[in-house]
Design an enzyme around this catalytic site. Structure first.
Site, mmCIF file in Angstrom:
data_model
loop_
_atom_site.group_PDB
_atom_site.id
_atom_site.type_symbol
_atom_site.label_atom_id
_atom_site.label_comp_id
_atom_site.label_asym_id
_atom_site.label_seq_id
_atom_site.Cartn_x
_atom_site.Cartn_y
_atom_site.Cartn_z
ATOM 1 N N GLU A 90 -10.624 -1.240 5.289
ATOM 2 C CA GLU A 90 -9.153 -1.318 6.116
ATOM 3 C C GLU A 90 -9.635 -1.116 7.578
ATOM 4 O O GLU A 90 -9.403 -2.023 8.594
ATOM 5 C CB GLU A 90 -8.069 -0.654 5.818
ATOM 6 C CG GLU A 90 -6.886 -0.700 6.677
ATOM 7 C CD GLU A 90 -5.844 0.040 5.889
ATOM 8 O OE1 GLU A 90 -5.888 1.277 5.543
ATOM 9 O OE2 GLU A 90 -4.642 -0.346 6.335
ATOM 10 N N ASN B 17 -4.823 6.910 15.689
ATOM 11 C CA ASN B 17 -6.050 6.738 16.597
ATOM 12 C C ASN B 17 -6.423 8.333 16.931
ATOM 13 O O ASN B 17 -7.515 8.449 16.989
ATOM 14 C CB ASN B 17 -5.943 5.964 17.874
ATOM 15 C CG ASN B 17 -5.944 4.376 17.555
ATOM 16 O OD1 ASN B 17 -6.063 4.103 16.221
ATOM 17 N ND2 ASN B 17 -6.163 3.448 18.445
ATOM 18 N N GLU B 18 -5.443 8.973 16.807
ATOM 19 C CA GLU B 18 -5.753 10.567 17.322
ATOM 20 C C GLU B 18 -6.666 11.032 15.840
ATOM 21 O O GLU B 18 -7.731 11.719 16.210
ATOM 22 C CB GLU B 18 -4.501 11.317 17.255
ATOM 23 C CG GLU B 18 -3.453 11.132 18.535
ATOM 24 C CD GLU B 18 -2.868 9.855 18.452
ATOM 25 O OE1 GLU B 18 -2.864 9.479 17.285
ATOM 26 O OE2 GLU B 18 -2.066 9.807 19.465
ATOM 27 N N GLN C 89 0.834 -1.080 -0.071
ATOM 28 C CA GLN C 89 -0.044 -0.214 0.071
ATOM 29 C C GLN C 89 0.851 1.115 0.140
ATOM 30 O O GLN C 89 1.611 1.314 0.988
ATOM 31 C CB GLN C 89 -0.820 -0.174 1.347
ATOM 32 C CG GLN C 89 -1.736 1.328 1.254
ATOM 33 C CD GLN C 89 -2.520 1.016 2.682
ATOM 34 O OE1 GLN C 89 -1.882 1.185 3.871
ATOM 35 N NE2 GLN C 89 -3.914 1.085 2.838
ATOM 36 N N GLY C 90 0.915 2.071 -0.865
ATOM 37 C CA GLY C 90 1.592 3.182 -1.170
ATOM 38 C C GLY C 90 0.800 4.593 -0.870
ATOM 39 O O GLY C 90 0.622 5.149 -1.966
HETATM 40 C C1 LIG Z 1 3.488 -1.077 11.196
HETATM 41 C C2 LIG Z 1 3.000 -0.098 10.225
HETATM 42 C C3 LIG Z 1 2.795 -0.397 9.028
HETATM 43 C C4 LIG Z 1 2.422 0.801 8.139
HETATM 44 N N1 LIG Z 1 1.988 0.321 6.835
HETATM 45 C C5 LIG Z 1 1.989 1.423 5.871
HETATM 46 C C6 LIG Z 1 1.619 0.907 4.401
HETATM 47 O O1 LIG Z 1 1.629 -0.255 4.170
HETATM 48 N N2 LIG Z 1 1.373 2.038 3.405
HETATM 49 C C7 LIG Z 1 1.381 3.237 3.895
HETATM 50 O O2 LIG Z 1 1.200 4.064 2.981
HETATM 51 N N3 LIG Z 1 1.540 3.604 5.139
HETATM 52 C C8 LIG Z 1 1.747 2.661 6.210
HETATM 53 N N4 LIG Z 1 1.969 3.111 7.438
HETATM 54 C C9 LIG Z 1 2.169 4.649 7.744
HETATM 55 C C10 LIG Z 1 0.982 5.219 8.531
HETATM 56 O O3 LIG Z 1 -0.097 4.891 7.836
HETATM 57 C C11 LIG Z 1 1.504 6.565 8.979
HETATM 58 O O4 LIG Z 1 2.582 6.085 9.936
HETATM 59 C C12 LIG Z 1 0.348 7.163 9.746
HETATM 60 O O5 LIG Z 1 -0.732 7.637 8.787
HETATM 61 C C13 LIG Z 1 0.482 8.258 10.426
HETATM 62 O O6 LIG Z 1 1.694 9.196 9.805
HETATM 63 P P1 LIG Z 1 2.925 9.881 10.216
HETATM 64 O O7 LIG Z 1 3.653 8.597 10.370
HETATM 65 O O8 LIG Z 1 3.369 10.693 8.897
HETATM 66 O O9 LIG Z 1 2.718 10.608 11.263
HETATM 67 P P2 LIG Z 1 2.482 12.144 11.600
HETATM 68 O O10 LIG Z 1 1.264 12.408 10.795
HETATM 69 O O11 LIG Z 1 3.464 12.940 11.383
HETATM 70 O O12 LIG Z 1 1.751 12.095 12.973
HETATM 71 C C14 LIG Z 1 2.641 12.230 14.181
HETATM 72 C C15 LIG Z 1 1.686 12.190 15.470
HETATM 73 O O13 LIG Z 1 1.016 13.505 15.429
HETATM 74 C C16 LIG Z 1 -0.504 13.302 15.287
HETATM 75 N N5 LIG Z 1 -1.317 13.991 14.600
HETATM 76 C C17 LIG Z 1 -1.148 14.402 13.251
HETATM 77 N N6 LIG Z 1 -2.076 15.176 13.076
HETATM 78 C C18 LIG Z 1 -2.887 15.139 13.781
HETATM 79 C C19 LIG Z 1 -4.250 16.044 14.067
HETATM 80 N N7 LIG Z 1 -4.578 16.905 13.053
HETATM 81 N N8 LIG Z 1 -4.776 15.779 15.297
HETATM 82 C C20 LIG Z 1 -4.359 15.302 16.112
HETATM 83 N N9 LIG Z 1 -3.058 14.444 16.201
HETATM 84 C C21 LIG Z 1 -2.517 14.517 14.971
HETATM 85 C C22 LIG Z 1 -0.573 11.661 14.915
HETATM 86 O O14 LIG Z 1 -1.833 11.072 15.346
HETATM 87 C C23 LIG Z 1 0.609 11.130 15.569
HETATM 88 O O15 LIG Z 1 0.493 10.699 16.587
HETATM 89 C C24 LIG Z 1 2.167 2.105 8.605
HETATM 90 C C25 LIG Z 1 2.694 2.357 9.530
HETATM 91 C C26 LIG Z 1 3.155 1.365 10.704
HETATM 92 C C27 LIG Z 1 3.456 1.827 12.157
#
Ligand SMILES: Cc1cc2nc3c(=O)[nH]c(=O)nc-3n(C[C@H](O)[C@H](O)[C@H](O)COP(=O)(O)OP(=O)(O)OC[C@H]3O[C@@H](n4cnc5c(N)ncnc54)[C@H](O)[C@@H]3O)c2cc1C
Length: 389
Positions: A243, A372-373, A125-126
């Protein structure tokens, strides 16, 4: 809905149980986050396909069994009961598959679904990018049309099993002047396309199946566009609904963990070790929560089978299962005491090490599939009708 199974459903359960008992590998496969384990899991998926169990609710012509979602839940219960291997192609079969079924052309269905069901082609998933995780509408990777191809540039990150997968599905900005949710197109990308570099990322468990993917003038045929050009956001939201709301985490997975937790509790008590009363209450609560999750899923399935769609309530579901998974593993580690630090494979660990491994993965549950946020924001705004700020 009627909570009793029909004779046909009971017969299907019996048949699935017998097949799984005869076919589930007696030796545990290596983790599908290693190259060796990835290939072992693909072999297993081929066997599932040959047995007609690769994806029971899909139409027969696409590699399924033509069953309904209730039968899928029954199959999942039997699958976990049998201790069968995790599904290496879960991004494909559980997320992209239903989306192709909804919006794909007949050619796309015929081209992609059977190979997905057998795991001949495993999908990554990209969606996430370095600056587009939670804020997914900030996607910067571009896919610009040039004749009968899209030319893709940019970067994706955090692609689970991206290091070994064959294809990636993702959203790209097809209108370079667009912003936010507009001008995005959902595209299916063969990962062996020239101009694509896949770089593995090591996870906390030392495995390197996670990947970041770089696109440098990678040319992908326009026939791999899924849904309408510029409407990728709507297609992706349907995938996210599957999902978070149903397919990725079936209740059987948590009921199985809850059963094991109860076993562990009983063994710990029988060994004469001291178990704090609040731990006993937590074990009971975890078991009840897993059952409640199952009942809620049956309700979701009844709603879908009646023609309904999964909406913002998928976010409630996602928070529930990810918090439950963490709670169950945390409780197991507390029951194990000092033995909790043993990893699978270490001497004296027996099957106890699975709990630490599971705990490390459970920690990611509140992050992947949308944190979850963010799910709480969705619930506040779309279910409770609260203002954005
Ligand atoms: C085990 C694992 C598997 C994954 N697999 C995939 C995959 O296959 N394909 C893919 O595309 N992605 C994948 N991901 C990525 C995942 O979807 C992202 O890590 C996630 O969406 C959070 O994005 P970020 O890491 O950029 O964190 P950020 O968006 O930078 O967030 C950092 C923190 O800030 C909080 N935050 C950000 N904005 C807000 C807001 N508006 N209000 C409240 N809190 C906020 C977030 O909840 C988080 O706690 C995977 C992640 C993990 C850990």
């Amino acid at each position: 809905m009627d909570l009793k199974y029909t004779p046909e459903q009971e017969a299907f359960r019996k048949e699935a149980r017998a097949w799984l008992e005869a076919n589930v590998p007696s030796e545990k496969l290596a983790s599908f986050d290693t190259k060796e384990g990835f290939e072992q899991h693909r072999e297993w998926e081929k066997k599932l396909q040959a047995g007609g169990y690769a994806m029971v609710p899909w139409p027969v012509e696409y590699g399924g069994r033509g069953a309904n979602l209730l039968e899928w839940l029954i199959f999942e219960e039997e699958y976990y009961r049998a201790g069968a291997p995790g599904r290496v192609n879960q991004n494909g079969i559980f997320l992209l598959g239903p989306t192709i079924m909804d919006v794909g052309t007949p050619e796309q269905k015929a081209r992609f679904l059977p190979k997905m069901a057998s795991s001949e082609e495993v999908w990554a998933q990209g969606w996430s990018e370095p600056n587009a995780g939670s804020d997914m509408a900030n996607i910067q990777a571009t896919a610009i049309k040039d004749g009968d191809h899209f030319v893709i540039n940019g970067q994706k990150t955090w692609a689970s099993r991206g290091a070994f997968a064959h294809w990636l599905f993702g959203m790209f900005r097809s209108d370079p002047d667009s912003t936010r949710h507009k001008g995005l197109t959902f595209i299916l990308v063969p990962l062996d396309t020239p101009g694509i570099t896949v770089r593995p990322i090591e996870k906390l468990n030392n495995k390197k199946a996670f990947a970041e993917v770089f696109f440098d003038d990678a040319r992908v045929p326009v026939e791999y566009q899924l849904g309408e050009e510029g409407k990728g956001w709507d297609v992706a939201m349907a995938t996210a609904g599957f999902e978070r709301g149903l397919m990725l985490r079936s209740p059987a997975r948590f009921q199985d963990t809850a059963r094991k937790l109860v076993e562990l509790y009983k063994e710990t008590v029988a060994s004469g070790a001291y178990v704090a009363p609040e731990l006993r209450r937590t074990v009971a609560q975890c078991w009840m929560d897993a059952e409640a999750y199952a009942l809620n899923t049956y309700q979701t399935v009844a709603h879908l089978m009646g023609g309904g769609k999964i909406g913002a309530e998928a976010s409630l579901n996602k928070i529930f299962w990810s918090e439950l998974d963490t709670k169950m593993h945390e409780t197991a580690l507390k029951l194990l005491g000092h033995r909790a630090e043993l990893l699978p494979g270490s001497s004296a660990a027996g099957d106890v090490g699975e709990w630490l491994d599971g705990y490390i993965f459970a920690l990611a549950g509140p992050i992947y599939a949308g944190t979850n946020e963010i799910q709480r924001n969705i619930i506040a705004e779309r279910i409770l009708g609260m203002p954005r700020k």
